[in-house]
Enzyme design. Structure first.
Site, mmCIF file in Angstrom:
data_model
loop_
_atom_site.group_PDB
_atom_site.id
_atom_site.type_symbol
_atom_site.label_atom_id
_atom_site.label_comp_id
_atom_site.label_asym_id
_atom_site.label_seq_id
_atom_site.Cartn_x
_atom_site.Cartn_y
_atom_site.Cartn_z
ATOM 1 N N SER A 24 -36.578 -6.511 -1.267
ATOM 2 C CA SER A 24 -35.305 -7.081 -1.673
ATOM 3 C C SER A 24 -34.564 -7.696 -0.485
ATOM 4 C CB SER A 24 -34.461 -6.022 -2.387
ATOM 5 O OG SER A 24 -33.330 -6.587 -2.977
ATOM 6 N N ASP A 30 -30.787 -13.558 -2.438
ATOM 7 C CA ASP A 30 -31.524 -12.766 -1.456
ATOM 8 C C ASP A 30 -33.021 -13.082 -1.521
ATOM 9 O OD1 ASP A 30 -32.193 -11.459 -3.810
ATOM 10 O OD2 ASP A 30 -31.975 -9.457 -2.979
ATOM 11 N N ASP A 43 -35.777 -11.862 -2.664
ATOM 12 C CA ASP A 43 -36.562 -11.798 -3.907
ATOM 13 C C ASP A 43 -35.779 -12.339 -5.097
ATOM 14 O OD1 ASP A 43 -34.867 -9.524 -3.898
ATOM 15 O OD2 ASP A 43 -36.154 -8.500 -5.336
ATOM 16 N N ASP A 97 -33.039 -11.557 -6.710
ATOM 17 C CA ASP A 97 -32.448 -10.767 -7.783
ATOM 18 C C ASP A 97 -30.953 -10.529 -7.547
ATOM 19 O OD1 ASP A 97 -32.681 -8.894 -5.742
ATOM 20 O OD2 ASP A 97 -33.577 -7.338 -7.003
#
Length: 575
Positions: free
Chosen positions: A146, A305, A307, A309
Site C-alpha cells: 500500500s 497511493d 496501489d 486504493d
C-alpha cells in the site's frame, strides 16, 4: 523460537540463491539483526502479511511468500474441488519484487491444483477485488504494501466476496502455517509449465474495460463538468504507482479537458525517487504537484497511493496557497455531495445507508443523519465494512451508498469490497466540478459544511514503538490503560469508557456497566463531557499505537484549542 537455530537453518538451505546466502552471511555476528529477522515468522492476520524486504523468516521475501501461499492454498483446497476450479485472482503493485512475488504465489497455487488468474502487470487494488467478484473466484491475492515506504512489501488475501479475509479464514491460514516447513513443505510448479497446462491465465485490458465500465456508471452529473470544462483545471499524481493509467482515463471520461499529470511521478518506480514516503496522507509529498498546479493555474490536486486504493486531495485556499484536506474532511465533503447528487439524479435508494469506522469523525454521522441516511459504525478495516454492507443488503434493510475511514480510503458502488481510489477520484472530481459550477472551490465548500453541521476537528497521533521490544511496549500501554483508566483527560471528565475487546460500556459517574453491539477488537474509547471522543488502538500493520482525538468546538478557535490540549495529553502516553 530459537532464532540462531533458524538462522543456521536458512544458511544451510539449498533453496537460497547465492545473493540471499551472501546477505545472511553479512549479518553473522550481529545478534540483534539476526534476532530481528528470525525470532519468529511474520504474523498472518486479516490484513495478510507486511514487512521489510530482507532475507529471513520475519521479513518479506520469496520464501515467505511461497510459505504463506501454501497455507492459503490448503484453506482453499479444504473448500473442495469447485473452490479450486473457481481459483484465485492475483495482482501486484509497483514495488520492487512485487511481480516476482506474485508469480511465486501463482506457482504455488498451480501446484496445488488451484486455477490462477494473474494480471499481466501492476493494477489498482480495487481492480483485484473487482476481478474476484467478476470472475467468480474463490479467493484473491494482492502483493502490495500500500502506502508504506519503499523498503516494505506485503501480501493481502481476499475471499470470494472480494473483501479481505474475515478473521476465521485468517486464523485457519495461521494454523496451517504452523505445520508447514518454509523450505520443504511447499508445493511448486514452474510458471511456464502451469500456464501451458491452463492452470495460469493472464488478465489484461479486457478486465480493465469491465472494471472501468462499472466505474464510469458511477457518474451522477456530467452536466456540471461540461459547464465548467473550459476553465476547470486539476493536477493528478499516482506517486509512481498503479493509478497512473486508469485514474486519468476515468477523469477524462468524465469530461476533464485540462488534466495535468505530474510527469516525474507518472514513472512506475518501486523506489519512489521523488518522495520520502508515497503516502497521500503526507502533504509534503505533493510538492511537485503544487508546483505544477501553480504553473497551470489549477485549484484542485488529487493523488493516489502506490496501489491506488487511497486518495488524498489538496485545494487552493483564499490566500492562494494549497492546503491539504484530511481523510475525514474529504469523506465528509464526498458524503454530503454524494447524497445530494444521487438525489438530484434520482439514484438515491429508498433506504440509504452510510458506513464509517469507530475512529472516523462524528461529523460524518451528523451529515448522514441530517440528510435522512442511516449511519452505522464498524471496526477499522474495509473487510468489516464489506461484511456490514453484505449483511444490510442481504437482509433487505437498504443499500449502502458509501463507506469510508479516516485513513484516506473510500468504498463506493457494488462491484468492489475494498477501498477504491479510482472510483473515489472520479466522484471527488465530479464534486469539484459541481462546486465550481456554483462559483465555489472545495475550500469554500468545506468551510460551508463546518458552518452548517458544526466545527468538528480530528487528529490522529502515532506513538511509534519499533523493534522487538516495541510489541511489548504496545501491549503494556494497553494493559496499563485498562488497569488504571483515566477519570479525566486534560482536565475534562471522562463520561463513558468503552472497551471493544469485550464490548463493555462503563458509565464513569455511576459505575453502571452495559454492552454495545461491537466487540472483539483491541480498542479503548473515552467519551468526555465536552463532546470529545478519544480512542486508543494498536495498529494492525505497523509498530505503533494510534490515538484518535475526535472533538467539536463552538468555532474554529475552540476546536483547534481542544486538539492542542488533547494532543498534549497523548504525549504523556509515550514512554
Amino acid at each position: 523460537m530459537d532464532y540462531m537455530r533458524e538462522y543456521e537453518k536458512w544458511l544451510a538451505s539449498p533453496a537460497l540463491t547465492p545473493e540471499e546466502h551472501a546477505e545472511l552471511e553479512s549479518i553473522r555476528g550481529d545478534e540483534k539483526e539476526i534476532r530481528e529477522r528470525f525470532y519468529g515468522p511474520l504474523e498472518f492476520g486479516t490484513a495478510g502479511l507486511r514487512g521489510t524486504m530482507k532475507v529471513g523468516l520475519h521479513q518479506m521475501n520469496v520464501h515467505v511468500i511461497r510459505w504463506a501461499t501454501q497455507g492459503f492454498a490448503n484453506v482453499i483446497c479444504a473448500e473442495g474441488e469447485e473452490a479450486k476450479r473457481r481459483g484465485v485472482a492475483l495482482c501486484m503493485d509497483c514495488r520492487n519484487h512485487s511481480m516476482e512475488f506474485a508469480r511465486a504465489a501463482a506457482e504455488v497455487c498451480a501446484a496445488n491444483g488451484i486455477h490462477v488468474r494473474i494480471f499481466e502487470s501492476l493494477r489498482p487494488t480495487p481492480e483485484l477485488s473487482f476481478a474476484v467478484r467478476e470472475y467468480g473466484c474463490q479467493a484473491g491475492i494482492n502483493v502490495t504494501a500500500s502506502h508504506n515506504p519503499k523498503e516494505y512489501n506485503g501480501y493481502k488475501v481476499y475471499w470470494s466476496d472480494g473483501a479481505q479475509l474475515p478473521p476465521q479464514h485468517a486464523a485457519a491460514i495461521a494454523r496451517e502455517l504452523e505445520h508447514i516447513d518454509i523450505f520443504t513443505g511447499v508445493r511448486r510448479m514452474a510458471y511456464d509449465d502451469a500456464a501451458a497446462q491452463g492452470l495460469i491465465q493472464v488478465m489484461g485490458r479486457e478486465t480493465d474495460d469491465r472494471f472501468m465500465a462499472h466505474v464510469m456508471a458511477m457518474v451522477n452529473d456530467r452536466q456540471s463538468m461540461a459547464q465548467v470544462a473550459d476553465t476547470f483545471k486539476m493536477v493528478y499524481t499516482p506517486f509512481h504507482g498503479c493509478g497512473w493509467q486508469l485514474v486519468p482515463e476515468a477523469l477524462r471520461g468524465l469530461g476533464v479537458k485540462h488534466l495535468y499529470c505530474v510527469k516525474e511521478q507518472m514513472v512506475l518506480d518501486g523506489n519512489f525517487p521523488t518522495v520520502a514516503s508515497p503516502n497521500p496522507e503526507n502533504p509534503e509529498g505533493f510538492y511537485l504537484a503544487i508546483d505544477l498546479a501553480n504553473q497551470a493555474g489549477a485549484d484542485f490536486i488529487l493523488g493516489t497511493d502506490p496501489d491506488s486504493d487511497r486518495v488524498g486531495i489538496m485545494v487552493r485556499s483564499h490566500d492562494g496557497s494549497f492546503v491539504p484536506v484530511t481523510g475525514n474532511q474529504t469523506g465528509v465533503l464526498m458524503l454530503d455531495y454524494l447524497i445530494g447528487a444521487m438525489r438530484r439524479a434520482g439514484k438515491l435508494p429508498e433506504h440509504p445507508y452510510f458506513l464509517k469506522t469507530i475512529v472516523t469523525t462524528e461529523m460524518a454521522r451528523k451529515v448522514a443523519e441530517a440528510n435522512g441516511v442511516t449511519c452505522c459504525d464498524t471496526f477499522t478495516g474495509f473487510k468489516f465494512m464489506a461484511e456490514k454492507k453484505n449483511e444490510l443488503e442481504g437482509q433487505g434493510k437498504g443499500q449502502v451508498i458509501m463507506s469510508y475511514e479516516e485513513s484516506y480510503g473510500y468504498m463506493l458502488g457494488d462491484y468492489v469490497r475494498d477501498k477504491d481510489a479510482v472510483t473515489a477520484s472520479l466522484i471527488l472530481t465530479e464534486m469539484a466540478a459541481w462546486y465550481a459550477a456554483q462559483g465555489m472551490t472545495l475550500f469554500d465548500a468545506l468551510n460551508a459544511l463546518y458552518e452548517k453541521y458544526g466545527y468538528y476537528g480530528e487528529k490522529t497521533h502515532n506513538l511509534v514503538m519499533p523493534g522487538l521490544d516495541g510489541l511489548e511496549k504496545m501491549a503494556q500501554l494497553m494493559r496499563d490503560l485498562r488497569a488504571d483508566p483515566p477519570a479525566a483527560i486534560a482536565g475534562v471528565e471522562v463520561l463513558r469508557r468503552k472497551d471493544y475487546t469485550d464490548g463493555s460500556v462503563i458509565d464513569c459517574r455511576t459505575g453502571e456497566k452495559s454492552a454495545m453491539e461491537l466487540s472483539g477488537s483491541n480498542v479503548l474509547r473515552y467519551e468526555l463531557t465536552d463532546g470529545t471522543t478519544i480512542l486508543v488502538r494498536p495498529s494492525g500493520t505497523e509498530p505503533k499505537i494510534k490515538v484518535y482525538v475526535l472533538t467539536i468546538g463552538d468555532g474554529p478557535a475552540a476546536r483547534d484549542e481542544n486538539l492542542r490540549k488533547y494532543g498534549e495529553w497523548v504525549k504523556t502516553l509515550q514512554r
